[in-house]
Write a protein that holds these residues in place. Structure first.
Motif, PDB file in Angstrom:
ATOM      1  N   ALA A  35       0.825  -1.206   0.000  1.00 43.13           N
ATOM      2  CA  ALA A  35       0.000   0.000   0.000  1.00 43.13           C
ATOM      3  C   ALA A  35       0.861   1.259   0.000  1.00 43.13           C
ATOM      4  O   ALA A  35       0.562   2.234  -0.701  1.00 43.13           O
ATOM      5  N   GLU A  36       1.928   1.246   0.777  1.00 43.12           N
ATOM      6  CA  GLU A  36       2.809   2.417   0.840  1.00 43.12           C
ATOM      7  C   GLU A  36       3.457   2.700  -0.509  1.00 43.12           C
ATOM      8  O   GLU A  36       3.576   3.861  -0.923  1.00 43.12           O
ATOM      9  N   GLN A  37       3.864   1.647  -1.190  1.00 43.59           N
ATOM     10  CA  GLN A  37       4.496   1.822  -2.496  1.00 43.59           C
ATOM     11  C   GLN A  37       3.488   2.287  -3.547  1.00 43.59           C
ATOM     12  O   GLN A  37       3.780   3.173  -4.360  1.00 43.59           O
ATOM     13  N   LEU A  38       2.285   1.712  -3.530  1.00 47.39           N
ATOM     14  CA  LEU A  38       1.260   2.131  -4.486  1.00 47.39           C
ATOM     15  C   LEU A  38       0.850   3.577  -4.234  1.00 47.39           C
ATOM     16  O   LEU A  38       0.637   4.351  -5.172  1.00 47.39           O
ATOM     17  N   ALA A  39       0.734   3.936  -2.957  1.00 49.34           N
ATOM     18  CA  ALA A  39       0.329   5.303  -2.615  1.00 49.34           C
ATOM     19  C   ALA A  39       1.340   6.328  -3.102  1.00 49.34           C
ATOM     20  O   ALA A  39       0.976   7.454  -3.474  1.00 49.34           O
ATOM     21  N   ASN A 175       8.838 -12.928   9.068  1.00 56.86           N
ATOM     22  CA  ASN A 175       9.331 -11.747   9.762  1.00 56.86           C
ATOM     23  C   ASN A 175       9.413 -10.579   8.776  1.00 56.86           C
ATOM     24  O   ASN A 175       8.885 -10.666   7.663  1.00 56.86           O
ATOM     25  N   HIS A 176      10.048  -9.476   9.156  1.00 61.75           N
ATOM     26  CA  HIS A 176      10.060  -8.307   8.279  1.00 61.75           C
ATOM     27  C   HIS A 176      10.742  -8.591   6.955  1.00 61.75           C
ATOM     28  O   HIS A 176      10.341  -8.057   5.916  1.00 61.75           O
ATOM     29  N   LEU A 177      11.746  -9.467   6.970  1.00 66.05           N
ATOM     30  CA  LEU A 177      12.418  -9.817   5.716  1.00 66.05           C
ATOM     31  C   LEU A 177      11.490 -10.622   4.805  1.00 66.05           C
ATOM     32  O   LEU A 177      11.420 -10.379   3.595  1.00 66.05           O
ATOM     33  N   GLY A 178      10.773 -11.573   5.387  1.00 63.90           N
ATOM     34  CA  GLY A 178       9.843 -12.376   4.599  1.00 63.90           C
ATOM     35  C   GLY A 178       8.686 -11.566   4.062  1.00 63.90           C
ATOM     36  O   GLY A 178       8.273 -11.736   2.900  1.00 63.90           O
ATOM     37  N   HIS A 179       8.141 -10.681   4.882  1.00 63.93           N
ATOM     38  CA  HIS A 179       7.040  -9.839   4.425  1.00 63.93           C
ATOM     39  C   HIS A 179       7.496  -8.907   3.304  1.00 63.93           C
ATOM     40  O   HIS A 179       6.736  -8.637   2.358  1.00 63.93           O
ATOM     41  N   THR A 180       8.730  -8.420   3.393  1.00 61.95           N
ATOM     42  CA  THR A 180       9.256  -7.579   2.313  1.00 61.95           C
ATOM     43  C   THR A 180       9.388  -8.390   1.030  1.00 61.95           C
ATOM     44  O   THR A 180       9.075  -7.905  -0.070  1.00 61.95           O
ATOM     45  N   GLU A 181       9.830  -9.636   1.150  1.00 57.27           N
ATOM     46  CA  GLU A 181       9.964 -10.517  -0.014  1.00 57.27           C
ATOM     47  C   GLU A 181       8.614 -10.685  -0.719  1.00 57.27           C
ATOM     48  O   GLU A 181       8.525 -10.616  -1.957  1.00 57.27           O
ATOM     49  N   VAL A 182       7.551 -10.890   0.059  1.00 59.51           N
ATOM     50  CA  VAL A 182       6.220 -11.051  -0.514  1.00 59.51           C
ATOM     51  C   VAL A 182       5.742  -9.737  -1.126  1.00 59.51           C
ATOM     52  O   VAL A 182       5.144  -9.723  -2.210  1.00 59.51           O
ATOM     53  N   ALA A 183       5.997  -8.627  -0.457  1.00 60.26           N
ATOM     54  CA  ALA A 183       5.593  -7.324  -0.999  1.00 60.26           C
ATOM     55  C   ALA A 183       6.231  -7.075  -2.360  1.00 60.26           C
ATOM     56  O   ALA A 183       5.561  -6.591  -3.292  1.00 60.26           O
ATOM     57  N   VAL A 184       7.497  -7.408  -2.495  1.00 61.42           N
ATOM     58  CA  VAL A 184       8.183  -7.263  -3.786  1.00 61.42           C
ATOM     59  C   VAL A 184       7.485  -8.116  -4.845  1.00 61.42           C
ATOM     60  O   VAL A 184       7.241  -7.666  -5.971  1.00 61.42           O
ATOM     61  N   ALA A 185       7.148  -9.353  -4.490  1.00 60.60           N
ATOM     62  CA  ALA A 185       6.501 -10.257  -5.440  1.00 60.60           C
ATOM     63  C   ALA A 185       5.129  -9.733  -5.858  1.00 60.60           C
ATOM     64  O   ALA A 185       4.748  -9.831  -7.035  1.00 60.60           O
ATOM     65  N   LEU A 187       4.043  -6.534  -5.844  1.00 59.13           N
ATOM     66  CA  LEU A 187       4.223  -5.343  -6.674  1.00 59.13           C
ATOM     67  C   LEU A 187       4.725  -5.698  -8.069  1.00 59.13           C
ATOM     68  O   LEU A 187       4.275  -5.131  -9.070  1.00 59.13           O
ATOM     69  N   ASP A 188       5.635  -6.653  -8.144  1.00 61.17           N
ATOM     70  CA  ASP A 188       6.126  -7.098  -9.453  1.00 61.17           C
ATOM     71  C   ASP A 188       5.006  -7.747 -10.258  1.00 61.17           C
ATOM     72  O   ASP A 188       4.890  -7.536 -11.478  1.00 61.17           O
ATOM     73  N   ALA A 189       4.176  -8.550  -9.600  1.00 62.06           N
ATOM     74  CA  ALA A 189       3.065  -9.201 -10.296  1.00 62.06           C
ATOM     75  C   ALA A 189       2.067  -8.173 -10.819  1.00 62.06           C
ATOM     76  O   ALA A 189       1.460  -8.367 -11.879  1.00 62.06           O
ATOM     77  N   LEU A 190       1.916  -7.074 -10.090  1.00 61.26           N
ATOM     78  CA  LEU A 190       1.018  -6.001 -10.519  1.00 61.26           C
ATOM     79  C   LEU A 190       1.648  -5.107 -11.578  1.00 61.26           C
ATOM     80  O   LEU A 190       0.958  -4.292 -12.191  1.00 61.26           O
ATOM     81  N   GLY A 191       2.954  -5.258 -11.772  1.00 61.57           N
ATOM     82  CA  GLY A 191       3.648  -4.376 -12.702  1.00 61.57           C
ATOM     83  C   GLY A 191       3.766  -2.960 -12.166  1.00 61.57           C
ATOM     84  O   GLY A 191       3.815  -1.992 -12.941  1.00 61.57           O
ATOM     85  N   ALA A 192       3.815  -2.829 -10.835  1.00 68.05           N
ATOM     86  CA  ALA A 192       3.837  -1.510 -10.200  1.00 68.05           C
ATOM     87  C   ALA A 192       5.264  -1.093  -9.869  1.00 68.05           C
ATOM     88  O   ALA A 192       6.057  -1.910  -9.394  1.00 68.05           O
ATOM     89  N   PRO A 193       5.603   0.171 -10.070  1.00 68.49           N
ATOM     90  CA  PRO A 193       6.940   0.649  -9.688  1.00 68.49           C
ATOM     91  C   PRO A 193       7.086   0.644  -8.171  1.00 68.49           C
ATOM     92  O   PRO A 193       6.129   0.906  -7.441  1.00 68.49           O
ATOM     93  N   HIS A 194       8.288   0.344  -7.692  1.00 68.17           N
ATOM     94  CA  HIS A 194       8.520   0.336  -6.246  1.00 68.17           C
ATOM     95  C   HIS A 194      10.014   0.433  -5.960  1.00 68.17           C
ATOM     96  O   HIS A 194      10.849   0.251  -6.859  1.00 68.17           O
ATOM     97  N   SER A 195      10.324   0.700  -4.699  1.00 66.56           N
ATOM     98  CA  SER A 195      11.721   0.851  -4.285  1.00 66.56           C
ATOM     99  C   SER A 195      12.154  -0.238  -3.317  1.00 66.56           C
ATOM    100  O   SER A 195      13.212  -0.129  -2.698  1.00 66.56           O
ATOM    101  N   LEU A 196      11.343  -1.292  -3.166  1.00 69.05           N
ATOM    102  CA  LEU A 196      11.672  -2.359  -2.222  1.00 69.05           C
ATOM    103  C   LEU A 196      12.718  -3.297  -2.800  1.00 69.05           C
ATOM    104  O   LEU A 196      12.760  -3.544  -4.003  1.00 69.05           O
TER     105      LEU A 196
END
Length: 252
Positions: A35-39, A175-185, A187-196
């Protein structure tokens, strides 16, 4: 990109394991990161998270689907069934039949839906025993995604998630590392730009069998036994928990 994101599910989507007192319910998680990246790239972006830890698939459908539809989202993430698969008995076919109906409701309402396969627990002695169940569940989800034109995040194929360093001490939640890994996946699946960025931890240390047994015994006492005791008492970790973001609101 979507301007109205609603996330529904259980502890995975609520963010359990990624403790952060600055966030509602004291957890952050992959959904908040998405959500933070999309926002950051979408003016007027709004986000709601209805997920509650401990919920079974039927409870998620009964308690979260209609409120999600009422919010008129154009993007929904939907994960359910993980808690069901851990029960002694589970009707996977029946579970996914109801799940499919829920996805259909969301897509018919015009929302883009993101679905998830389960993680491959092959490298953990306990969760390796559930691989058959998870594999059947995953095949249903893949077919469901294809049938409804949903976006699929294939966590079964995400090899970094097999690394225990991406999981919290209870071994059930990222944990925070795993949740970040999923967030990257996501955002990538959505084709959304991000900095993670994924963790990229490198090779794991080799643990001798004696240390591994000692760690497993400590984990069983601290986490597995309390979980079993709650099941026997008919209790859930989510009995006193409410949705962290029940209404659409800007991401601060």
């Amino acid at each position: 990109m979507s301007g109205r994101l609603v996330c529904i599910g259980d502890s995975f989507t609520e963010g359990v394991g990624d403790e952060d007192p600055r966030y509602p319910n004291g957890v952050r998680g992959w959904a908040d990161r998405v959500a933070e990246q999309l926002a950051a790239h979408t003016p007027g972006f709004l986000y709601a998270n209805l997920a509650v830890r401990g919920k079974l698939a039927g409870q998620i459908l009964a308690e979260q689907l209609e409120p999600a539809l009422d919010l008129r989202p154009d993007l929904v993430t939907f994960y359910a069934g993980g808690n069901d698969l851990m029960r002694p008995k589970v009707d996977i076919d029946g579970l996914l039949e109801d799940y499919d109906k829920g996805v259909a409701r969301l897509t018919e309402a015009g929302a883009r839906v993101v679905l998830f396969t389960g993680v491959d627990g092959v490298e953990d002695a306990l969760f390796r025993k559930m691989r058959g169940r998870v594999a059947i569940y995953n095949e249903h989800v893949r077919l469901m995604a294809a049938r409804h034109g949903a976006t699929l995040v294939d966590m079964w194929a995400m090899r970094p998630l097999r690394d225990r360093r991406l999981w919290s001490a209870d071994r059930l939640h990222l944990n925070h590392l795993g949740h970040t890994e999923v967030a990257v996946a996501v955002l990538d699946a959505l084709g959304a730009p991000h900095s993670l960025k994924p963790a990229g931890l490198g090779p794991r240390e080799t643990v001798d069998p004696r240390t591994r047994r000692r760690e497993n015994i400590a984990w069983a006492k601290a986490h597995a036994l309390p979980w079993v005791q709650r099941r026997l008492r008919g209790e859930s970790s989510g009995d006193t928990v409410t949705a962290k973001r029940p209404a659409l609101a800007p991401v601060e």
